[in-house]
Design an enzyme around this catalytic site. Structure first.
Site, PDB file in Angstrom:
ATOM      1  CB  CYS A  45      80.896  43.207  19.627  1.00 46.72           C
ATOM      2  SG  CYS A  45      78.899  43.569  20.260  1.00 46.72           S
ATOM      3  CB  CYS A  48      81.196  45.134  23.320  1.00 47.76           C
ATOM      4  SG  CYS A  48      80.641  43.510  23.470  1.00 47.76           S
ATOM      5  CG  HIS A 108      79.076  39.654  22.995  1.00 54.17           C
ATOM      6  ND1 HIS A 108      78.901  40.985  22.010  1.00 54.17           N
ATOM      7  CD2 HIS A 108      79.129  38.675  22.327  1.00 54.17           C
ATOM      8  CE1 HIS A 108      78.989  40.180  20.599  1.00 54.17           C
ATOM      9  NE2 HIS A 108      78.824  38.784  20.800  1.00 54.17           N
ATOM     10  CG  ASN A 148      64.333  41.706  14.470  1.00 59.16           C
ATOM     11  OD1 ASN A 148      62.957  41.518  14.687  1.00 59.16           O
ATOM     12  ND2 ASN A 148      64.704  42.474  13.701  1.00 59.16           N
ATOM     13  N   GLY A 154      67.354  36.421  11.293  1.00 51.06           N
ATOM     14  CA  GLY A 154      68.174  37.251  10.656  1.00 51.06           C
ATOM     15  C   GLY A 154      69.061  38.313  11.412  1.00 51.06           C
ATOM     16  CB  SER A 156      74.098  40.076  11.795  1.00 49.98           C
ATOM     17  OG  SER A 156      73.730  41.323  11.831  1.00 49.98           O
ATOM     18  CG  HIS A 159      75.949  43.177  22.570  1.00 49.77           C
ATOM     19  ND1 HIS A 159      77.302  43.521  23.167  1.00 49.77           N
ATOM     20  CD2 HIS A 159      74.972  43.612  23.611  1.00 49.77           C
ATOM     21  CE1 HIS A 159      77.234  44.030  24.185  1.00 49.77           C
ATOM     22  NE2 HIS A 159      75.896  44.161  24.532  1.00 49.77           N
ATOM     23  CG  HIS A 161      70.639  44.690  19.706  1.00 52.69           C
ATOM     24  ND1 HIS A 161      71.298  43.476  19.082  1.00 52.69           N
ATOM     25  CD2 HIS A 161      70.103  45.135  18.569  1.00 52.69           C
ATOM     26  CE1 HIS A 161      71.191  43.220  18.121  1.00 52.69           C
ATOM     27  NE2 HIS A 161      70.504  44.551  17.387  1.00 52.69           N
ATOM     28  CD  GLN A 163      66.732  46.888  14.769  1.00 54.96           C
ATOM     29  OE1 GLN A 163      66.942  47.974  14.012  1.00 54.96           O
ATOM     30  NE2 GLN A 163      66.790  45.755  14.420  1.00 54.96           N
ATOM     31  CD  GLU A 177      46.996  44.809  18.297  1.00 52.00           C
ATOM     32  OE1 GLU A 177      47.295  45.338  19.402  1.00 52.00           O
ATOM     33  OE2 GLU A 177      47.578  43.619  17.961  1.00 52.00           O
ATOM     34  CD  GLU A 311      51.050  30.789   6.297  1.00 52.24           C
ATOM     35  OE1 GLU A 311      51.517  30.358   5.207  1.00 52.24           O
ATOM     36  OE2 GLU A 311      50.681  29.978   7.284  1.00 52.24           O
TER      37      GLU A 311
HETATM   38 ZN   LIG Z   1      48.925  43.308  19.517  1.00 53.81          ZN
HETATM   39 ZN   LIG Z   2      78.794  42.886  22.204  1.00 54.35          ZN
END
Ligand SMILES: [Zn+2]
Ligand SMILES: [Zn+2]
Length: 343
Positions: A45, A48, A108, A148, A154, A156, A159, A161, A163, A177, A311
Protein backbone atom coordinates in the site's frame (compact mmCIF):
# COMPACT_ATOMS: atom_id res chain seq x y z
CA UNK A 1 -46.68 11.62 0.19
CA UNK A 2 -43.98 14.17 -0.51
CA UNK A 3 -44.08 15.57 -4.02
CA UNK A 4 -42.87 19.13 -4.48
CA UNK A 5 -40.00 21.35 -5.56
CA UNK A 6 -37.73 22.77 -2.88
CA UNK A 7 -35.43 25.78 -3.22
CA UNK A 8 -31.75 25.22 -2.45
CA UNK A 9 -30.72 28.61 -1.05
CA UNK A 10 -26.97 27.90 -1.04
CA UNK A 11 -26.80 26.67 -4.63
CA UNK A 12 -29.70 28.82 -5.80
CA UNK A 13 -31.49 26.08 -7.69
CA UNK A 14 -34.60 23.94 -7.46
CA UNK A 15 -34.59 20.35 -6.23
CA UNK A 16 -37.50 18.19 -7.40
CA UNK A 17 -38.54 15.96 -4.48
CA UNK A 18 -40.61 13.07 -5.76
CA UNK A 19 -40.50 10.77 -2.74
CA UNK A 20 -43.62 8.90 -3.83
CA UNK A 21 -41.45 7.18 -6.46
CA UNK A 22 -39.00 5.61 -3.99
CA UNK A 23 -40.55 2.16 -4.27
CA UNK A 24 -41.11 2.08 -8.00
CA UNK A 25 -39.96 -1.16 -9.64
CA UNK A 26 -36.23 -1.25 -10.17
CA UNK A 27 -34.33 -3.66 -12.37
CA UNK A 28 -31.09 -1.71 -12.71
CA UNK A 29 -27.65 -2.32 -11.34
CA UNK A 30 -27.08 -3.05 -7.67
CA UNK A 31 -23.76 -2.54 -5.94
CA UNK A 32 -22.05 -5.51 -4.37
CA UNK A 33 -20.65 -4.70 -0.95
CA UNK A 34 -17.30 -6.31 -0.24
CA UNK A 35 -17.34 -7.49 3.36
CA UNK A 36 -13.77 -8.74 3.50
CA UNK A 37 -11.82 -7.63 6.55
CA UNK A 38 -8.65 -5.64 5.84
CA UNK A 39 -5.35 -5.98 7.69
CA UNK A 40 -3.91 -3.04 9.66
CA UNK A 41 -0.81 -2.98 7.45
CA UNK A 42 -0.43 -3.84 3.76
CA UNK A 43 3.14 -4.19 2.40
CA UNK A 44 2.33 -2.83 -1.07
CA UNK A 45 0.00 0.00 0.00
CA UNK A 46 1.54 3.35 -1.00
CA UNK A 47 -0.13 5.04 1.99
CA UNK A 48 0.94 2.68 4.78
CA UNK A 49 3.81 3.87 7.02
CA UNK A 50 7.35 3.00 5.95
CA UNK A 51 6.28 2.00 2.42
CA UNK A 52 7.68 3.23 -0.89
CA UNK A 53 5.51 5.43 -3.12
CA UNK A 54 5.67 5.88 -6.88
CA UNK A 55 8.53 8.20 -7.72
CA UNK A 56 10.71 6.60 -5.08
CA UNK A 57 9.71 8.50 -1.94
CA UNK A 58 9.34 6.52 1.27
CA UNK A 59 6.60 7.26 3.81
CA UNK A 60 7.84 7.95 7.34
CA UNK A 61 6.71 5.72 10.20
CA UNK A 62 3.94 8.18 11.02
CA UNK A 63 1.83 7.76 14.16
CA UNK A 64 -1.20 10.00 13.62
CA UNK A 65 -2.04 11.95 10.47
CA UNK A 66 0.40 12.15 7.57
CA UNK A 67 0.35 14.80 4.84
CA UNK A 68 2.32 14.67 1.58
CA UNK A 69 2.26 16.25 -1.88
CA UNK A 70 0.26 14.09 -4.30
CA UNK A 71 2.55 12.07 -6.57
CA UNK A 72 0.04 12.49 -9.44
CA UNK A 73 -1.19 16.05 -8.91
CA UNK A 74 -4.00 17.48 -11.04
CA UNK A 75 -2.70 20.94 -10.22
CA UNK A 76 0.94 21.53 -9.37
CA UNK A 77 3.90 23.90 -9.46
CA UNK A 78 5.33 21.99 -12.43
CA UNK A 79 2.31 22.58 -14.68
CA UNK A 80 3.41 24.34 -17.89
CA UNK A 81 3.29 28.13 -17.52
CA UNK A 82 4.19 28.94 -21.13
CA UNK A 83 0.90 28.28 -22.88
CA UNK A 84 -0.12 28.87 -26.44
CA UNK A 85 -2.93 31.38 -26.76
CA UNK A 86 -6.26 29.70 -27.65
CA UNK A 87 -8.46 31.05 -30.42
CA UNK A 88 -11.30 33.54 -30.19
CA UNK A 89 -13.23 33.74 -26.96
CA UNK A 90 -11.42 30.81 -25.35
CA UNK A 91 -9.44 31.45 -22.18
CA UNK A 92 -6.94 29.44 -20.24
CA UNK A 93 -4.45 29.64 -17.37
CA UNK A 94 -1.68 27.42 -16.02
CA UNK A 95 -2.96 24.44 -13.95
CA UNK A 96 -0.94 25.66 -10.99
CA UNK A 97 -1.66 24.92 -7.38
CA UNK A 98 -0.85 22.29 -4.80
CA UNK A 99 -2.43 18.85 -4.47
CA UNK A 100 -1.92 16.93 -1.26
CA UNK A 101 -2.96 13.69 0.38
CA UNK A 102 -3.80 13.35 4.08
CA UNK A 103 -3.67 9.87 5.63
CA UNK A 104 -5.99 9.75 8.62
CA UNK A 105 -4.09 7.13 10.55
CA UNK A 106 -1.23 4.64 10.06
CA UNK A 107 -3.80 1.83 10.21
CA UNK A 108 -4.80 0.63 6.75
CA UNK A 109 -8.15 -0.65 8.03
CA UNK A 110 -9.37 2.23 10.21
CA UNK A 111 -11.94 4.42 8.50
CA UNK A 112 -12.87 7.88 9.73
CA UNK A 113 -15.94 6.34 11.38
CA UNK A 114 -13.73 4.03 13.42
CA UNK A 115 -11.27 6.65 14.69
CA UNK A 116 -11.84 7.87 18.24
CA UNK A 117 -13.24 11.39 18.71
CA UNK A 118 -9.77 12.40 19.98
CA UNK A 119 -8.17 11.06 16.77
CA UNK A 120 -10.74 12.90 14.65
CA UNK A 121 -9.87 16.04 16.62
CA UNK A 122 -6.20 15.60 15.63
CA UNK A 123 -7.30 15.31 11.99
CA UNK A 124 -9.39 18.49 12.26
CA UNK A 125 -6.32 20.33 13.57
CA UNK A 126 -4.34 18.98 10.62
CA UNK A 127 -7.00 20.35 8.25
CA UNK A 128 -6.84 23.71 10.07
CA UNK A 129 -3.05 23.84 9.57
CA UNK A 130 -3.37 22.92 5.89
CA UNK A 131 -6.01 25.58 5.21
CA UNK A 132 -3.89 28.24 6.94
CA UNK A 133 -0.63 27.17 5.30
CA UNK A 134 -1.92 26.68 1.74
CA UNK A 135 -4.49 29.49 1.85
CA UNK A 136 -1.83 32.03 2.83
CA UNK A 137 0.31 31.29 -0.23
CA UNK A 138 0.32 33.72 -3.15
CA UNK A 139 -1.78 32.54 -6.08
CA UNK A 140 -3.90 30.14 -3.97
CA UNK A 141 -7.50 31.37 -4.17
CA UNK A 142 -9.14 28.38 -2.54
CA UNK A 143 -8.41 25.23 -0.52
CA UNK A 144 -10.73 22.30 -1.22
CA UNK A 145 -10.51 19.44 1.29
CA UNK A 146 -12.47 16.31 0.39
CA UNK A 147 -12.65 12.57 0.88
CA UNK A 148 -13.90 10.07 -1.69
CA UNK A 149 -14.85 6.93 0.21
CA UNK A 150 -15.78 3.57 -1.23
CA UNK A 151 -15.37 1.74 -4.52
CA UNK A 152 -18.67 3.13 -5.81
CA UNK A 153 -17.12 6.61 -5.86
CA UNK A 154 -14.01 5.28 -7.55
CA UNK A 155 -11.56 4.86 -4.69
CA UNK A 156 -8.93 2.28 -5.52
CA UNK A 157 -6.93 2.39 -2.27
CA UNK A 158 -9.01 1.69 0.86
CA UNK A 159 -6.34 3.15 3.20
CA UNK A 160 -8.37 5.99 4.79
CA UNK A 161 -7.26 9.33 3.41
CA UNK A 162 -8.54 12.58 1.99
CA UNK A 163 -7.23 14.98 -0.59
CA UNK A 164 -6.54 18.69 -0.74
CA UNK A 165 -6.67 20.78 -3.91
CA UNK A 166 -5.25 24.26 -3.33
CA UNK A 167 -6.03 26.08 -6.56
CA UNK A 168 -5.58 29.36 -8.43
CA UNK A 169 -9.37 29.56 -8.86
CA UNK A 170 -12.41 29.16 -6.59
CA UNK A 171 -14.39 25.96 -7.04
CA UNK A 172 -17.82 26.50 -8.57
CA UNK A 173 -20.06 25.48 -5.64
CA UNK A 174 -18.03 27.59 -3.20
CA UNK A 175 -18.28 30.56 -5.54
CA UNK A 176 -22.07 30.12 -5.76
CA UNK A 177 -22.47 29.72 -1.98
CA UNK A 178 -20.25 32.73 -1.31
CA UNK A 179 -22.26 34.89 -3.73
CA UNK A 180 -25.61 33.72 -2.30
CA UNK A 181 -24.37 34.39 1.24
CA UNK A 182 -23.08 37.85 0.39
CA UNK A 183 -26.32 38.86 -1.28
CA UNK A 184 -28.40 37.53 1.64
CA UNK A 185 -26.24 39.48 4.08
CA UNK A 186 -26.59 42.67 2.04
CA UNK A 187 -30.37 42.27 1.71
CA UNK A 188 -31.28 41.10 5.22
CA UNK A 189 -28.27 41.81 7.43
CA UNK A 190 -28.27 38.12 8.35
CA UNK A 191 -26.00 35.18 7.60
CA UNK A 192 -27.75 32.82 5.17
CA UNK A 193 -26.50 29.66 6.87
CA UNK A 194 -27.75 30.96 10.24
CA UNK A 195 -31.21 31.31 8.70
CA UNK A 196 -30.94 27.71 7.48
CA UNK A 197 -29.93 26.57 10.99
CA UNK A 198 -32.85 28.53 12.48
CA UNK A 199 -35.30 26.85 10.09
CA UNK A 200 -33.86 23.41 10.87
CA UNK A 201 -34.09 24.11 14.63
CA UNK A 202 -37.69 25.28 14.19
CA UNK A 203 -38.68 22.13 12.25
CA UNK A 204 -36.51 19.66 14.25
CA UNK A 205 -37.52 16.87 11.82
CA UNK A 206 -34.25 16.78 9.89
CA UNK A 207 -31.79 17.21 12.77
CA UNK A 208 -29.70 14.08 13.39
CA UNK A 209 -27.76 15.15 16.49
CA UNK A 210 -26.22 18.21 18.11
CA UNK A 211 -24.17 19.34 21.09
CA UNK A 212 -23.36 22.78 22.54
CA UNK A 213 -21.57 24.20 19.50
CA UNK A 214 -22.05 21.77 16.57
CA UNK A 215 -24.99 20.29 14.69
CA UNK A 216 -25.73 17.60 12.06
CA UNK A 217 -28.80 17.57 9.83
CA UNK A 218 -30.12 16.59 6.42
CA UNK A 219 -31.17 19.93 4.97
CA UNK A 220 -34.70 20.64 3.74
CA UNK A 221 -33.26 21.00 0.22
CA UNK A 222 -31.06 17.85 0.23
CA UNK A 223 -30.27 16.44 -3.21
CA UNK A 224 -29.01 13.02 -2.09
CA UNK A 225 -30.93 10.64 0.19
CA UNK A 226 -28.42 10.76 3.06
CA UNK A 227 -26.95 14.20 2.38
CA UNK A 228 -25.78 15.19 5.86
CA UNK A 229 -24.48 18.66 6.70
CA UNK A 230 -22.30 19.11 9.78
CA UNK A 231 -21.51 22.61 10.98
CA UNK A 232 -20.47 24.67 13.96
CA UNK A 233 -23.42 26.66 15.28
CA UNK A 234 -21.42 29.90 15.25
CA UNK A 235 -20.47 31.46 11.93
CA UNK A 236 -16.81 31.03 10.94
CA UNK A 237 -15.49 31.42 7.39
CA UNK A 238 -13.33 28.30 7.74
CA UNK A 239 -12.48 25.40 10.03
CA UNK A 240 -9.27 27.27 10.84
CA UNK A 241 -11.29 29.96 12.66
CA UNK A 242 -12.83 27.52 15.16
CA UNK A 243 -11.67 27.67 18.78
CA UNK A 244 -10.38 24.41 20.28
CA UNK A 245 -13.59 23.59 22.22
CA UNK A 246 -15.57 24.02 18.98
CA UNK A 247 -13.18 21.67 17.19
CA UNK A 248 -13.71 19.11 19.93
CA UNK A 249 -17.50 19.42 19.64
CA UNK A 250 -17.32 19.14 15.85
CA UNK A 251 -15.18 15.99 16.12
CA UNK A 252 -17.76 14.47 18.44
CA UNK A 253 -20.64 15.19 16.04
CA UNK A 254 -18.63 13.85 13.09
CA UNK A 255 -17.96 10.64 14.98
CA UNK A 256 -21.63 10.20 15.92
CA UNK A 257 -22.85 10.78 12.35
CA UNK A 258 -20.23 8.52 10.74
CA UNK A 259 -21.07 5.68 13.14
CA UNK A 260 -24.78 6.09 12.40
CA UNK A 261 -24.12 6.00 8.64
CA UNK A 262 -22.10 2.77 8.98
CA UNK A 263 -24.71 1.25 11.30
CA UNK A 264 -27.55 2.02 8.89
CA UNK A 265 -26.83 -0.94 6.61
CA UNK A 266 -24.05 -2.55 8.67
CA UNK A 267 -21.52 -1.66 6.02
CA UNK A 268 -18.75 0.89 5.53
CA UNK A 269 -20.87 3.73 4.13
CA UNK A 270 -19.57 5.25 0.87
CA UNK A 271 -19.63 9.01 0.36
CA UNK A 272 -18.02 12.10 -1.01
CA UNK A 273 -17.28 14.37 1.94
CA UNK A 274 -16.28 17.98 1.33
CA UNK A 275 -15.36 20.92 3.54
CA UNK A 276 -16.95 24.13 2.32
CA UNK A 277 -14.67 26.93 3.43
CA UNK A 278 -14.37 30.55 2.33
CA UNK A 279 -12.01 31.32 -0.56
CA UNK A 280 -8.49 32.48 0.30
CA UNK A 281 -8.28 35.04 -2.52
CA UNK A 282 -7.90 38.02 -0.20
CA UNK A 283 -11.52 39.23 -0.41
CA UNK A 284 -13.78 39.36 2.66
CA UNK A 285 -16.43 36.67 3.13
CA UNK A 286 -18.46 37.87 6.12
CA UNK A 287 -21.53 35.85 5.18
CA UNK A 288 -19.68 32.56 4.70
CA UNK A 289 -20.40 29.84 7.28
CA UNK A 290 -18.00 26.90 7.18
CA UNK A 291 -19.68 23.48 6.98
CA UNK A 292 -19.00 19.88 5.99
CA UNK A 293 -21.22 18.20 3.39
CA UNK A 294 -21.66 14.48 2.78
CA UNK A 295 -22.86 13.37 -0.64
CA UNK A 296 -23.47 9.62 -0.38
CA UNK A 297 -24.17 7.94 -3.74
CA UNK A 298 -26.35 5.12 -2.36
CA UNK A 299 -30.05 5.61 -1.71
CA UNK A 300 -30.70 2.06 -0.57
CA UNK A 301 -28.29 -0.71 0.39
CA UNK A 302 -26.59 -1.67 -2.85
CA UNK A 303 -28.59 0.79 -4.89
CA UNK A 304 -26.89 3.76 -6.55
CA UNK A 305 -28.48 7.13 -7.14
CA UNK A 306 -27.90 7.57 -10.86
CA UNK A 307 -27.23 11.02 -12.21
CA UNK A 308 -29.04 11.25 -15.52
CA UNK A 309 -31.17 13.62 -17.61
CA UNK A 310 -32.23 16.10 -14.91
CA UNK A 311 -28.88 16.16 -13.09
CA UNK A 312 -26.31 15.77 -15.87
CA UNK A 313 -28.41 17.07 -18.73
CA UNK A 314 -30.24 19.89 -16.97
CA UNK A 315 -28.24 20.62 -13.86
CA UNK A 316 -31.01 20.17 -11.26
CA UNK A 317 -31.51 17.22 -8.95
CA UNK A 318 -34.40 14.84 -8.79
CA UNK A 319 -34.62 13.32 -5.31
CA UNK A 320 -36.59 10.14 -4.69
CA UNK A 321 -36.55 10.42 -0.92
CA UNK A 322 -37.94 12.65 1.80
CA UNK A 323 -35.13 14.28 3.85
CA UNK A 324 -37.37 14.06 6.95
CA UNK A 325 -37.63 10.27 6.61
CA UNK A 326 -33.92 9.77 6.01
CA UNK A 327 -33.00 11.99 8.98
CA UNK A 328 -35.34 9.95 11.20
CA UNK A 329 -33.61 6.74 10.02
CA UNK A 330 -30.21 8.13 11.01
CA UNK A 331 -31.47 9.52 14.33
CA UNK A 332 -32.69 6.04 15.22
CA UNK A 333 -29.29 4.41 14.65
CA UNK A 334 -27.11 3.43 17.60
CA UNK A 335 -23.99 5.47 18.31
CA UNK A 336 -21.73 2.48 18.94
CA UNK A 337 -20.10 1.20 15.75
CA UNK A 338 -21.48 -2.19 14.70
CA UNK A 339 -17.98 -3.61 14.28
CA UNK A 340 -17.06 -2.86 17.87
CA UNK A 341 -20.29 -4.54 18.99
CA UNK A 342 -19.49 -7.65 16.94
CA UNK A 343 -15.77 -7.56 17.73
ZN1 LIG B 1 -21.89 24.00 1.12
ZN1 LIG C 1 -2.34 1.28 3.72
Amino acid sequence: MLWEERWHPLREEWVIVAAHRQNRPWSGEVVQTPAKALPAYVPDCYLCPGNMRVGGRRNPNYQQTFVFDNDHPCVGPDAPADLEKPSGIYRHQPAQGIARVVCYSPKHNLTLAELTPAEIEVLLHTWQDQYRDLGARPGIDHVLIFENKGEVVGVSNPHPHCQIYATNFVFKYIETEARAGQRHLAETGRVLFQDILAAEQADQARIICQNDTAIAFIPYFARYAYEVYIAPKATHPSLAALADPEVRDLAQILKRVLVKLDNLWQMSFPYVMVLHQAPTDGKTYDGFHFHIEFHPPLRKPNLLKYLAGPEIGGGNFLSDTAPEEKAAELRAQAEVHYKSVQG
